[in-house]
Design a protein around this motif. Structure first.
Motif, short mmCIF file in Angstrom:
data_model
loop_
_atom_site.label_atom_id
_atom_site.label_comp_id
_atom_site.label_asym_id
_atom_site.label_seq_id
_atom_site.Cartn_x
_atom_site.Cartn_y
_atom_site.Cartn_z
N PHE A 359 1.00 -1.84 -0.26
CA PHE A 359 -0.06 0.38 0.48
C PHE A 359 0.76 0.75 -0.14
O PHE A 359 1.68 1.27 0.81
CB PHE A 359 -1.31 0.19 1.29
CG PHE A 359 -1.92 1.54 1.35
CD1 PHE A 359 -2.46 1.64 0.60
CD2 PHE A 359 -1.00 2.16 2.23
CE1 PHE A 359 -3.54 2.89 1.11
CE2 PHE A 359 -2.31 3.95 2.44
CZ PHE A 359 -2.86 3.99 1.28
N SER A 360 0.64 2.03 -0.60
CA SER A 360 1.85 3.61 -1.12
C SER A 360 0.31 4.42 -0.95
O SER A 360 -0.55 4.49 -1.62
CB SER A 360 1.88 3.54 -1.94
OG SER A 360 1.41 3.56 -3.45
N GLN A 361 1.39 5.65 -0.48
CA GLN A 361 0.64 7.19 -0.65
C GLN A 361 1.45 8.40 -0.66
O GLN A 361 2.66 7.99 0.01
CB GLN A 361 -0.16 6.85 1.05
CG GLN A 361 -0.65 9.15 0.83
CD GLN A 361 -2.29 9.13 0.27
OE1 GLN A 361 -3.30 7.93 -0.50
NE2 GLN A 361 -1.89 9.72 -0.68
N GLU A 362 1.23 8.99 -1.93
CA GLU A 362 2.28 10.35 -1.79
C GLU A 362 1.03 11.10 -1.90
O GLU A 362 0.27 11.49 -2.94
CB GLU A 362 2.65 10.06 -3.78
CG GLU A 362 3.12 11.23 -3.53
CD GLU A 362 4.32 10.47 -4.71
OE1 GLU A 362 4.47 11.98 -5.58
OE2 GLU A 362 5.41 9.79 -5.25
N VAL A 363 1.70 12.38 -1.32
CA VAL A 363 0.64 13.90 -1.89
C VAL A 363 2.20 14.84 -2.28
O VAL A 363 2.76 14.27 -1.18
CB VAL A 363 0.30 14.66 -0.24
CG1 VAL A 363 -0.11 15.44 -0.44
CG2 VAL A 363 -1.06 12.99 0.18
N ARG A 364 1.44 15.79 -2.96
CA ARG A 364 2.67 16.94 -3.74
C ARG A 364 2.20 18.24 -3.67
O ARG A 364 0.42 17.64 -3.93
CB ARG A 364 2.64 15.69 -4.25
CG ARG A 364 3.09 15.85 -5.91
CD ARG A 364 3.79 15.85 -6.62
NE ARG A 364 3.10 15.00 -8.05
CZ ARG A 364 2.45 13.99 -8.39
NH1 ARG A 364 3.14 12.66 -8.25
NH2 ARG A 364 2.24 13.56 -9.78
#
Length: 762
Positions: A359-364
């Motif tokens: 599971f992965s999460q990126e915010v930019r």
């Protein structure tokens, strides 16, 4: 009707949508769904420029200060490419090592060897913005794609996790604002099977669009198994993807993709060859299924992503949520040479069941463009679990080594839990017109826990005693980069880059005899100096790009089979470096003709590698496996590979693609020829100058297509490897006492094959 005739009917009655081979250049590029709405996707910019998102923004390829190649979805579809191996000849300084286990991607000579299954990849793959560090996560990614961006050199800042050698971003095609669809069918005469693809895309409401795509492949192999009568390896593949785009307002959009795949390969790729001559690959083998069941490979996988873009004033906030899962196993038997040879034995066989989920999460946050300062800031998180529990079978004949023979069935067990947290930022300052100063930094904290135990005896006698190991890793790594970019004119840009990359440490997952002392390997680091220029000539009808680089790795993670120790050895090499030059040229005087050429030269070597196994190219006066006295200079205990080239590295790689078109009334005839090749390289871990050396080669692919001017349908003839070069992806020595007759096992790439394709779009 016969099965083959049915397949032929399917192949003729169906097929592509993507039309004219309008360009043989590396690309038609759409905006990436991980940063901009799919509605903004287009083939090229208004000026015909290739548009990419290598720096998380839409940019002209000619404005990106990175040495990169872009392979268009058009070219992927034109030559029915299903995996990375199928496109390596289009990308200089990229090599895919194919084995019966994991495949490995190398860029500029660096990659993560396949023998240790738990390695993270030094060349990371991103599927629609989601990190896929295991090759099994993206086993057959080239399906209904918009483009493939191959970025050479460390990409530590914006792509971050485990990119010390490079990164590959695969962008799938997204939903469209207007209704469209296509079906493509290909029948391969040599592989005696079909490949069927299709998609439907369009709006459901004023704010919601969907795209559904599928691929079904059922083809025989190209190596005759004299024991079963089958052509190995037979391939069956089913892929399905559904994509949705929701745009309720100008300030917000959300896209979601779910891809499911089921892949089955029956049979292996390994064939026997002498050890005392140059490679003699053949297209026959003799492999009998034994206690581990059917030889081959199965893999089921799921990849999902949700990407949201929100306008916050003049900024854009992007969130990418990803989930991936795969479950598979590979079962290997080695060529036993009968009935043509003297050997009939079940020597060594193995099975590698794997299970992985992530599971992965990126915010930019992206700033607006065009000002004195532009920036990207963000954070990334992922967590994963991985298991590999290999079965190891031994059936040794009676010999002096085993007076009574030996039958032994064992299993080892490995599990790993991992968590990654990172923060990153990139700022671009424009102090004067045409000058850009770009600074990037990513900090990554990784924690891993691993456990190993085995072998556990399942049947027969004990071959090696059980061992166990357990360990944890907690590390923090910083990867900075600095770029100076200057527009000499509108048509000429020069740049210079300093950057660092890293790949986390890990555990030895599948080596019998592993203990705590040998369980953990360190993170590897890279640093890269690079400079180049990108130019546009002849009023935009030509481009010419060149880059030079100097890359150095420390604590390089290596793994290879040691035939003298009869086991795999995984460790950190001290240092290795690669220097080279890469260039590309495209000339397109009209829509009726274009030519693209790209090439690379590299000089790569170990700078320091103490404690390495002896190489076959080393004389016994330098390294002797029988000398155990460390005071002797030629003892294998003192071996250092400083100055030697790593395996799987060619000095020269390149390709030339030529496209031409002729209009005939309301119809057109297109032809595209692509020739790609490389100079010789060692493809065995021990770098044998005989069985372990693949000589240089060039392979020719050709496509001829006939279609109406509006591209409603087309028919095409496709030839791949028309030069019929029999090449090997890798090789190793099968030694005594595993076999009575020492021989090489080689993994053969596909020979010449010809297919017919037909398609319709609506």
């Amino acid at each position: 009707m016969s099965r083959s005739f049915n397949r032929l009917l399917i192949g003729i009655a169906t097929t592509p949508f993507i039309v004219a081979l309008g360009t043989a250049s590396p690309a038609i590029a759409q905006s990436a769904p991980d940063s901009t709405p799919a509605a903004a996707q287009g083939s090229e910019s208004a000026g015909g420029d290739i548009v990419v998102t290598a720096q998380k923004r839409e940019q002209r390829l000619q404005d990106v200060p990175i040495s990169m190649e872009v392979v268009s979805g058009q070219k992927v579809a034109d030559f029915s490419a299903a995996d990375f191996k199928a496109v390596q000849n289009y990308v200089p300084n990229m090599f895919v090592q194919q084995t019966n286990g994991n495949d490995t991607i190398y860029i500029r000579g660096f990659g993560s060897p396949p023998q240790n299954f738990s390695f993270d990849q030094a060349v990371s793959v991103y599927m629609d913005g989601v990190y896929a560090g295991k090759m099994r996560q993206a086993l057959n990614p080239f399906f209904d794609v918009a483009r493939v961006e191959v970025m050479r050199g460390p990409q530590g800042a914006l792509y971050g996790k485990n990119t010390p050698a490079g990164a590959i971003s695969v962008v799938s095609a997204g939903p469209t604002q207007t209704f469209e669809g296509a079906v493509t069918g290909t029948y391969n005469f040599d592989l005696k099977g079909y490949d069927l693809t299709g998609y439907v895309s369009g709006p459901i409401t004023d704010t919601l669009s969907l795209r559904v795509a599928t691929r079904i492949q059922d083809q025989d192999g190209y190596i005759k198994n004299l024991a079963t009568g089958h052509e190995d390896p037979e391939n069956k593949l089913q892929l399905f993807r559904i994509s949705a785009l929701w745009q309720p307002s100008d300030n917000f959009d959300l896209s979601a993709k779910l891809e499911m795949s089921n892949y089955e390969r029956v049979g292996g790729l390994g064939v026997s060859s002498p050890v005392n001559t140059a490679q003699q690959p053949k297209l026959t083998r003799y492999a009998v299924n034994t206690p581990l069941g059917q030889e081959g490979y199965t893999n089921r996988s799921i990849l999902g992503s949700v990407t949201a873009n929100l306008k916050v004033g003049t900024h854009t906030l992007t969130s990418i949520t990803g989930y991936s899962w795969f479950d598979g196993q590979v079962t290997n038997y080695f060529d036993q040479q009968a009935p043509s040879g003297a050997i009939v034995e079940n020597s060594v066989y193995n099975k590698y069941p794997e299970n992985f989920k992530q599971f992965s999460q990126e915010v930019r946050l992206l700033s607006p463009t065009g000002g004195t300062l532009e920036y990207v800031v963000g954070a990334y998180y992922d967590t994963s679990r991985y298991h590999v529990d290999p079965y190891l079978g031994y059936d040794f004949p009676i010999s002096a080594y085993f007076p009574s023979g030996l039958y032994s069935m064992n299993q080892t067990y490995f599990s790993q839990q991992a968590r990654t947290l990172s923060a990153f930022a990139q700022a671009t300052v424009r102090p004067t017109a045409g000058l850009r100063l770009i600074g990037s930094l990513r900090y990554t904290n990784t924690h891993k826990q691993g456990d190993f135990y085995g072998p556990v005896l399942l049947a027969g006698g004990v071959y090696k005693p059980s061992t166990s190991a357990s360990g944890s890793i907690s590390e923090g790594l910083a990867d900075p980069s600095i770029t100076v970019q200057y527009d000499v004119s509108h048509n000429l840009m020069v740049y210079a880059v300093y950057g660092r990359g890293s790949k986390s440490g890990g555990f030895v997952s599948n080596t019998v005899g592993t203990k705590d002392a040998t369980f953990i390997y360190k993170p590897e680091r890279s640093r890269n100096w690079e400079a180049g220029f990108k130019s546009t000539l002849w009023d935009g009808r030509a481009t010419f790009n060149v880059s030079v680089y100097d890359t150095k790795f420390t604590n390089l993670q290596t793994s290879g089979y040691d035939p003298n120790a009869l086991t795999y050895i995984t460790k950190n090499a001290a240092a290795a470096s690669s220097k080279g030059v890469e260039g590309s040229l495209r000339i397109a005087p009209s829509k009726y003709f274009d030519i693209t050429a790209s090439a690379a030269y590299q000089d790569i070597k170990y700078d320091d590698y103490p404690g390495a196994a002896c190489l076959a190219i080393q004389p016994t006066s330098v390294c002797d496996t029988t000398v155990t006295d460390k005071t002797k200079p030629n003892s294998f205990l003192n071996n250092n590979l400083a100055g030697y080239r790593p395996p799987y590295t060619s000095k020269f790689t390149g390709n030339v693609s030529v496209h031409g078109r002729v209009d005939v009334s309301d119809y057109k005839l297109d032809g595209t020829a692509v020739i790609g090749g490389r100079s010789g390289y060692y493809d065995s871990d021990d770098q044998s100058p005989t069985y372990g050396y693949q000589k240089g080669f060039a392979k020719l692919d050709l496509r001829i297509q006939f279609a109406p001017q509006d591209d409603r349908w087309h028919i095409a003839l496709i030839g791949k490897n028309l030069t019929n070069e029999l090449t090997t992806g890798s090789a190793f020595r099968l030694p005594f006492p595993i076999t009575n007759t020492t021989r090489a096992i080689m993994f053969i790439d596909p020979p010449r094959n010809i297919a017919v394709e037909a398609g319709v779009k609506f």
